[in-house]
Design an enzyme around this catalytic site. Structure first.
Site, PDB file in Angstrom:
ATOM      1  N   TYR A   1      45.212  31.226  37.180  1.00 41.69           N
ATOM      2  CA  TYR A   1      46.205  32.249  36.835  1.00 41.69           C
ATOM      3  C   TYR A   1      47.575  31.877  37.416  1.00 41.69           C
ATOM      4  O   TYR A   1      47.687  31.475  38.579  1.00 41.69           O
ATOM      5  CB  TYR A   1      45.739  33.604  37.382  1.00 41.69           C
ATOM      6  CG  TYR A   1      46.747  34.696  37.175  1.00 41.69           C
ATOM      7  CD1 TYR A   1      47.026  35.164  35.905  1.00 41.69           C
ATOM      8  CD2 TYR A   1      47.430  35.240  38.253  1.00 41.69           C
ATOM      9  CE1 TYR A   1      47.954  36.158  35.711  1.00 41.69           C
ATOM     10  CE2 TYR A   1      48.365  36.247  38.062  1.00 41.69           C
ATOM     11  CZ  TYR A   1      48.620  36.700  36.783  1.00 41.69           C
ATOM     12  OH  TYR A   1      49.554  37.679  36.596  1.00 41.69           O
TER      13      TYR A   1
ATOM     14  N   LYS B   1      42.652  44.243  34.360  1.00 41.82           N
ATOM     15  CA  LYS B   1      42.258  43.706  33.051  1.00 41.82           C
ATOM     16  C   LYS B   1      40.979  44.396  32.555  1.00 41.82           C
ATOM     17  O   LYS B   1      41.008  45.568  32.275  1.00 41.82           O
ATOM     18  CB  LYS B   1      42.112  42.193  33.151  1.00 41.82           C
ATOM     19  CG  LYS B   1      43.287  41.497  33.883  1.00 41.82           C
ATOM     20  CD  LYS B   1      44.585  41.547  33.119  1.00 41.82           C
ATOM     21  CE  LYS B   1      45.797  41.116  33.943  1.00 41.82           C
ATOM     22  NZ  LYS B   1      45.703  39.862  34.646  1.00 41.82           N
TER      23      LYS B   1
ATOM     24  N   ARG C   1      44.850  54.658  54.972  1.00 37.80           N
ATOM     25  CA  ARG C   1      44.979  53.214  54.741  1.00 37.80           C
ATOM     26  C   ARG C   1      43.661  52.490  54.994  1.00 37.80           C
ATOM     27  O   ARG C   1      43.479  51.338  54.613  1.00 37.80           O
ATOM     28  CB  ARG C   1      46.113  52.623  55.590  1.00 37.80           C
ATOM     29  CG  ARG C   1      46.526  51.259  55.109  1.00 37.80           C
ATOM     30  CD  ARG C   1      47.708  50.576  55.801  1.00 37.80           C
ATOM     31  NE  ARG C   1      48.477  51.349  56.722  1.00 37.80           N
ATOM     32  CZ  ARG C   1      48.267  51.406  58.046  1.00 37.80           C
ATOM     33  NH1 ARG C   1      47.284  50.724  58.598  1.00 37.80           N
ATOM     34  NH2 ARG C   1      49.037  52.142  58.811  1.00 37.80           N
TER      35      ARG C   1
ATOM     36  N   ASP D   1      37.852  33.425  40.772  1.00 35.34           N
ATOM     37  CA  ASP D   1      38.550  34.513  40.092  1.00 35.34           C
ATOM     38  C   ASP D   1      37.731  34.820  38.845  1.00 35.34           C
ATOM     39  O   ASP D   1      37.689  34.025  37.910  1.00 35.34           O
ATOM     40  CB  ASP D   1      39.982  34.080  39.740  1.00 35.34           C
ATOM     41  CG  ASP D   1      40.788  35.209  39.110  1.00 35.34           C
ATOM     42  OD1 ASP D   1      40.181  36.093  38.476  1.00 35.34           O
ATOM     43  OD2 ASP D   1      42.031  35.184  39.233  1.00 35.34           O
TER      44      ASP D   1
END
Ligand SMILES: *Cc1c(COP(=O)(O)O)cnc(C)c1O
Length: 354
Positions: free
Chosen positions: A95, A192, A44, A167
């Site tokens: 977004y 994306k 992790r 972003d």
């Protein structure tokens, strides 16, 4: 690697050293734990395959990157910076998932949100005050494709002591590097353009500020929103071709935007002049828009964007999409196919709308 140009960095950053018998790519390392006494210890907290992607993205954005399980996991980690009752100033057409997270946090009394119409160049500065903890910018916005004057917005935010997050999913670090413009943090939906093949869900945070990096790394260790190792491998591989994919998508988008602007079935074309996303508003209204997205053979009716294949959807089919987005707006994610095939498919579908 600071002196290398972006396309070269995209190909070379984050690879193993040029030594005999080293593979050219960092391999997929499935591991839940590592032999103790080193830097990683537990899966992790780090993985060499994530690191390859992070080194590559960091070299492109000009900071240090952290990979997350999705773009929204990265967004949530950044919003977690805001202390009790702090104000977040955000572009109103950020977004949709980001806006939904802000609304959710506000409804639970965790922070306050001021949504701003970024087509007014003074609106961001006017919304910033001493309570402002974070200014959330996205440029171009999704799917309105509005552009923000980033240096001016960043200066206005810093004048009140707020952190600035950009972003950068739509522009990618090849077209816009917000950290160089003074932003504190960049977030990505790696899903994306960075991964680029519609087969990965992943996110990232990048910052050049060591204190912020430690905070984000600490939050990722604690909350566990880490990527899978296959996803990180595919994303690192996607980065290698980002520049050629984006160049072709942009050339196709530029040409399609020009042709669409002359088509009688289209009331409006929005194209910011760079990137691979074009939004069109159908003269025939939302029904014509829905019909268009069901009448093509190459263009795929789907949400999401940034893959090698051309895709589109009417955004207002989602109930959460703001009413300020035209009902008949279709967002096109232009792929890297031959532009004549893309145009022929679109033109026959537009012609059939009558
Ligand atoms: C898709 C997207 C996100 C969310 O990323 P996921 O990987 O889907 O969680 C955030 N910002 C922008 C601009 C996006 O397009």
């Amino acid at each position: 690697m600071a002196e290398l140009r972006p396309a070269t960095r995209a190909v070379h950053a984050g690879r193993p050293p040029h030594e005999a018998d080293q593979p050219l790519n960092v391999p997929i390392t499935p591991a839940s734990t590592f032999v103790g006494g080193g830097d990683r210890e537990y899966a992790r907290w780090g993985n060499p395959t994530w690191q390859a992607f992070e080194d590559g993205l960091g070299a492109l954005e000009g900071g240090r990157a952290l990979a997350f399980s999705s773009g929204l996991a990265a967004v949530a980690t950044v919003l977690d910076l805001v202390g009790a009752d702090g104000v977040v100033v955000a572009a109103q057409h950020s977004y949709n998932g980001t806006i939904l997270q802000l609304a959710d946090l506000e409804a639970r009394g965790r922070l306050r949100t001021r949504l701003v119409d970024v087509t007014d160049p003074d609106a961001i500065a006017a919304a910033c005050d001493d309570d402002t903890a974070l200014v959330w910018l996205e440029s171009p916005t999704n799917p309105a494709l509005e552009l923000i004057d980033l240096p001016a917005a960043i200066a206005a935010a810093h004048a009140v002591g707020a952190h600035v997050v950009v972003d950068n999913t739509f522009a990618t670090p090849l077209l816009q590097r917000p950290l160089e413009l003074g932003a504190d943090v960049v977030v990505h939906s790696v899903t994306k353009y960075l991964a680029g093949h519609s087969d990965v869900l992943m996110g990232a945070i990048v910052t050049a500020d060591d204190a912020l990096f430690s905070v984000f790394k600490g939050r990722r260790d604690l909350l566990g929103a880490v990527p899978g190792v296959l996803e990180a491998y595919l994303a690192a591989r996607g980065l290698r071709t980002l520049h050629v994919r984006l160049e072709r998508a942009q050339a196709n988008a530029t040409e399609l935007a020009r042709r669409l602007a002359e088509h009688p079935a289209i009331a409006e074309v929005r194209y910011p002049g760079f990137g691979g996303i074009v939004s069109i508003v159908l003269a025939g209204g939302p029904l014509a828009a829905d019909l268009l997205t069901r009448s093509t053979s190459l263009w795929v009716f789907t949400t999401s964007l940034g893959g090698v294949e051309s895709t589109f959807e009417r955004r207002r089919r989602w109930k959460s999409e703001p009413a300020t987005i035209p009902d008949a707006l279709v967002r096109l994610s232009v792929g890297i196919e031959d532009v004549e095939d893309l145009w022929a498919d679109l033109e026959q579908a537009l012609g059939a709308l009558g």
